[in-house]
Structure formats: structure tokens, C-alpha cells
Design a protein around this motif. Structure first.
Motif, PDB file in Angstrom:
ATOM      1  N   THR A 137     173.927  52.821 -62.821  1.00  0.00           N
ATOM      2  CA  THR A 137     173.612  51.925 -64.221  1.00  0.00           C
ATOM      3  C   THR A 137     172.881  52.836 -65.271  1.00  0.00           C
ATOM      4  N   HIS A 138     173.001  52.352 -66.312  1.00  0.00           N
ATOM      5  CA  HIS A 138     172.495  53.120 -67.450  1.00  0.00           C
ATOM      6  C   HIS A 138     170.957  52.499 -67.759  1.00  0.00           C
ATOM      7  N   ASN A 139     170.150  53.384 -67.423  1.00  0.00           N
ATOM      8  CA  ASN A 139     168.503  53.143 -67.625  1.00  0.00           C
ATOM      9  C   ASN A 139     168.166  52.582 -68.834  1.00  0.00           C
ATOM     10  N   LYS A 140     168.468  53.416 -69.855  1.00  0.00           N
ATOM     11  CA  LYS A 140     167.948  53.103 -71.067  1.00  0.00           C
ATOM     12  C   LYS A 140     168.588  51.736 -71.894  1.00  0.00           C
ATOM     13  N   ALA A 141     169.936  51.644 -71.429  1.00  0.00           N
ATOM     14  CA  ALA A 141     170.346  50.304 -71.634  1.00  0.00           C
ATOM     15  C   ALA A 141     169.998  49.018 -70.971  1.00  0.00           C
ATOM     16  N   GLY A 142     168.808  49.383 -70.138  1.00  0.00           N
ATOM     17  CA  GLY A 142     168.449  48.157 -69.412  1.00  0.00           C
ATOM     18  C   GLY A 142     168.996  47.939 -68.092  1.00  0.00           C
ATOM     19  N   GLY A 143     169.527  49.044 -67.282  1.00  0.00           N
ATOM     20  CA  GLY A 143     169.936  48.857 -66.251  1.00  0.00           C
ATOM     21  C   GLY A 143     171.494  48.362 -66.162  1.00  0.00           C
ATOM     22  N   ALA A 144     172.154  48.487 -67.357  1.00  0.00           N
ATOM     23  CA  ALA A 144     173.382  47.964 -67.516  1.00  0.00           C
ATOM     24  C   ALA A 144     174.609  48.586 -66.665  1.00  0.00           C
ATOM     25  N   ILE A 145     175.401  47.807 -66.051  1.00  0.00           N
ATOM     26  CA  ILE A 145     176.558  48.525 -65.293  1.00  0.00           C
ATOM     27  C   ILE A 145     177.610  48.730 -66.267  1.00  0.00           C
ATOM     28  N   VAL A 277     170.214  41.286 -68.433  1.00  0.00           N
ATOM     29  CA  VAL A 277     169.924  41.975 -67.285  1.00  0.00           C
ATOM     30  C   VAL A 277     171.085  41.883 -66.237  1.00  0.00           C
ATOM     31  N   ASP A 278     171.807  42.996 -65.823  1.00  0.00           N
ATOM     32  CA  ASP A 278     172.825  42.773 -65.088  1.00  0.00           C
ATOM     33  C   ASP A 278     171.934  43.422 -63.410  1.00  0.00           C
ATOM     34  N   THR A 279     171.036  44.274 -63.431  1.00  0.00           N
ATOM     35  CA  THR A 279     170.569  44.644 -62.151  1.00  0.00           C
ATOM     36  C   THR A 279     168.987  44.423 -62.128  1.00  0.00           C
ATOM     37  N   ASN A 280     168.217  45.473 -61.954  1.00  0.00           N
ATOM     38  CA  ASN A 280     166.666  45.327 -61.766  1.00  0.00           C
ATOM     39  C   ASN A 280     165.819  45.701 -62.856  1.00  0.00           C
TER      40      ASN A 280
END
Ligand code: PLP
Length: 340
Positions: A137-145, A277-280
Motif C-alpha cells: 500500500t502507499h504510505n503517504k496516501a494513507g495506506g491506499a491500495i 481508509v483502505d487498510t491500517n
């Protein structure tokens, strides 16, 4: 302390510590550590790659990928907010000697036309494009898948231009569990993958890089050069095996906790939720915008979160956080906002 700064703060549980104690070990520089071999085989199998290598950190794994895939003076395309660009001390430029070409993505996903336009032509004036790095997932995009379809498009384009694709999959298992797509399917649209054992999966140390047999042979050489040739590393591989065998499905709980946190935060006056919020990972901003003071007061109430760029706060859920902790955190955050 309820520590929501990162999923790296998870501590090895009793079962992991027992496994470390009992691990069968050997000198891994001689490739004689049976436990690390088992871990590498298991990881390669999960990712559908020929081989895998245990490395000391996600950063080391990503850097090894840059070093193996590129020659000095070549160019790497990556997302402008990616971890490799923002948070690895410009290591890829410093060590691999490459130029980084950043493109602004949409929730971390690169636009296929932007990538197409950025691939260099065969002209002596231009650097050769040798690598594209993705992050899922993309960290800076807030855990986006990053959608599988997007990865497929980019990989297909890269392949037809003889460019390698490396996936910074520090939290790839979060993407997999949340989307129901096996990690193997994401890895299918990459040449090489790095994932972290030391984040949501809960192992104390380490990452995996995976790819072809040839890639891993070169990666082993670079890991040694970087000082990452370890000896009785089975003591670290043993908890990592537990992480892979027992801590993957439970990431769903962390995702549920992140949803719970996001819903609660949305209802607090003076706080804006900044990501889907896609993930954690949950990102917020504050109306007051005094983030350091807010975080300090929160810490005084036993809750920790991290500043994330100039005007955001990041919360990360993980295995050492319960739903009760989330409720407590929400209560304390409400109190800090109300200045009580
Ligand atoms: C944490 C992280 C890394 C680096 O991992 P370390 O083990 O901390 O070096 C790389 N990429 C992403 C997206 C990360 O979140």
C-alpha cells in the motif's frame, strides 16, 4: 501507552521469542542457516517468485533492488510521495547513482499516460529509463491500495520497453488482506518485490526481497557489500516465519480498528479526516493546526501518534492495539480537542 505512531512498534510475542530461542541456526554468509532458508523459500513461494532473500530492513531491500536493476547515470520513475523518494535519505541517488524522476499519482497510483510520456527515448542526450518503482500500500496516501489493474498496465508498458518494475510492498500483505487479492497476484506484475516482516506482520526485524534466481544472486552480492551479510540469522527468521504463517489474516482486525478510529475521529469537531481508509492508516488534520502541541498533550494522556508532513497526523493500527484501545484513544483525543 497506546502507541499509534506506526505498525513498526509491535513487539515480538511469547511464541516468537520461544521460536527465536529454539531456532536451528548456521552461518548464513555460507548459506548454512536452515531457518532463514525455510523463510526465504516460504516467501518466494507466497510471492510466486523464483527466489527470495532476507534483508535487514525495507530500505535495504529497496536499495538493493535499485543497485541490481540500474547502472549509474540511468533513471528511475517513481511516485512523488513514495517512501523511496521521501524517506530513504536519497540512498538511490547516492548509492546506485541514478536520477529519480517523480510523477504525482492519484492516491499513490501512477497515471499510465504520465509514465508513458516519461519513458526516455533512445537518444544519447537522455538517461536510460531502467526502473519503475511502485508502492503498495502507499504510505503517504494513507495506506491506499494500488489497484491490481493499474499495476498490470504499468508492468505491461514497462515490459514492452524493457524496463524493470520493483514493488516497494512494505505493507503488501495489508493490500492483499483488504482487497482479497493474493500477494502472488500483485507480485505477478513486478520483476522484484520488497515486503516488511517488521511492520503489521509483527516480526522484530527484517524484510524480504524476491525476484528471479539471477536477481537474487546479484542481490546477495549487494547485500554483502552493504554490510547486510548476517551470520546466525535463524534467530530472526524464526519469528518471521511465525509472522508469515500466523499474522497475515489477522491484519483484517487492524483494518477494522482503523475504520473504527476513522469513524470516531470524523465525529470530533475540529478534526478532518484526510484519507479514505483502505487498510491500517488514518490521516487527519486539525482546525487549530498546532500539531506539535496537540501530539504533546495527547502523549500526556497516554496516546501516541505521529506528525505526517506539514499539516497532517498519522495513526497506524497494529496487532498490539485492541478495539478497547481505539475507544480509549478516541476519548482522549476528544478531551485534547476540547482542551480538558
Ligand atoms: C517502512 C517502509 C519502508 C522501509 O522499511 P524500513 O524497514 O523501515 O527500512 C519502505 N517503504 C514503505 C512504503 C514503508 O512504509
Amino acid at each position: 501507552m497506546i502507541d499509534l505512531r506506526s505498525d513498526t512498534v509491535t513487539k515480538p510475542d511469547e511464541k516468537m521469542r520461544k521460536a527465536m530461542y529454539e531456532a536451528e541456526v548456521g552461518d548464513d554468509v555460507y548459506q548454512e542457516d536452515p531457518t532463514v532458508k525455510e523463510l526465504e523459500e516460504r516467501a518466494a513461494d507466497l510471492l510466486g517468485k523464483e527466489a527470495a532473500l532476507f534483508v535487514t530492513s525495507g530500505t535495504q531491500g529497496n536499495q538493493i533492488a535499485g543497485l541490481v536493476h540500474c547502472k549509474p547515470g540511468e533513471e528511475v520513475i517513481l511516485e512523488a510521495q513514495s517512501h523511496i523518494f521521501l524517506y530513504e535519505g536519497a540512498a538511490m541517488s547516492a548509492f546506485a547513482g541514478v536520477q529519480l524522476q517523480t510523477l504525482t499519482g492519484e492516491r499513490g497510483a501512477l497515471n499510465i499516460e504520465d509514465v508513458r510520456n516519461e519513458i526516455r527515448s533512445d537518444d544519447i542526450h537522455e538517461p536510460k529509463t531502467s526502473l519503475i518503482c511502485l508502492e503498495n500500500t502507499h504510505n503517504k496516501a494513507g495506506g491506499a491500495i494500488i489497484p491490481l489493474e493499474n499495476m498490470k498496465e504499468i508492468y505491461t508498458l514497462a515490459e514492452s520497453n524493457r524496463i524493470n518494475v520493483h514493488l516497494d510492498g512494505a505493507r503488501l500483505f495489508n493490500a492483499s488482506v483488504a482487497s482479497g487479492i493474493p500477494v502472488k497476484d500483485f507480485a505477478h506484475y513486478t520483476d522484484t518485490v520488497q515486503f516488511c516482516l517488521s511492520k503489521g506482520l509483527g516480526a522484530p526485524v527484517g524484510s524480504i526481497i524476491a525476484g528471479s534466481l539471477d536477481f537474487i544472486a546479484e542481490a546477495r552480492r549487494w547485500r554483502k557489500r552493504l554490510g547486510g551479510g548476517l551470520r546466525q540469522v535463524g534467530v530472526l527468521a524464526a519469528p518471521s516465519l511465525i509472522a508469515l504463517n500466523e499474522n497475515v489474516e489477522r491484519l483484517q482486525i487492524d483494518h477494522e480498528h482503523a475504520q473504527l478510529l476513522a469513524e470516531g475521529l470524523q465525529n470530533i469537531e475540529g478534526i478532518s479526516l484526510e484519507n479514505k481508509v483502505d487498510t491500517n492508516i488514518v490521516l487527519i488534520s486539525l482546525k487549530s493546526n498546532n500539531i506539535p502541541a496537540f501530539l504533546e498533550k495527547l502523549k500526556g494522556k497516554g496516546i501516541r501518534a505521529g506528525q505526517f508532513g506539514a499539516n497532517k497526523i498519522r495513526f497506524v493500527t497494529h496487532k498490539d492495539i485492541s478495539s478497547e484501545d481505539i475507544n480509549t484513544a478516541l476519548l482522549k483525543i476528544q478531551q485534547v480537542v476540547l482542551d480538558r
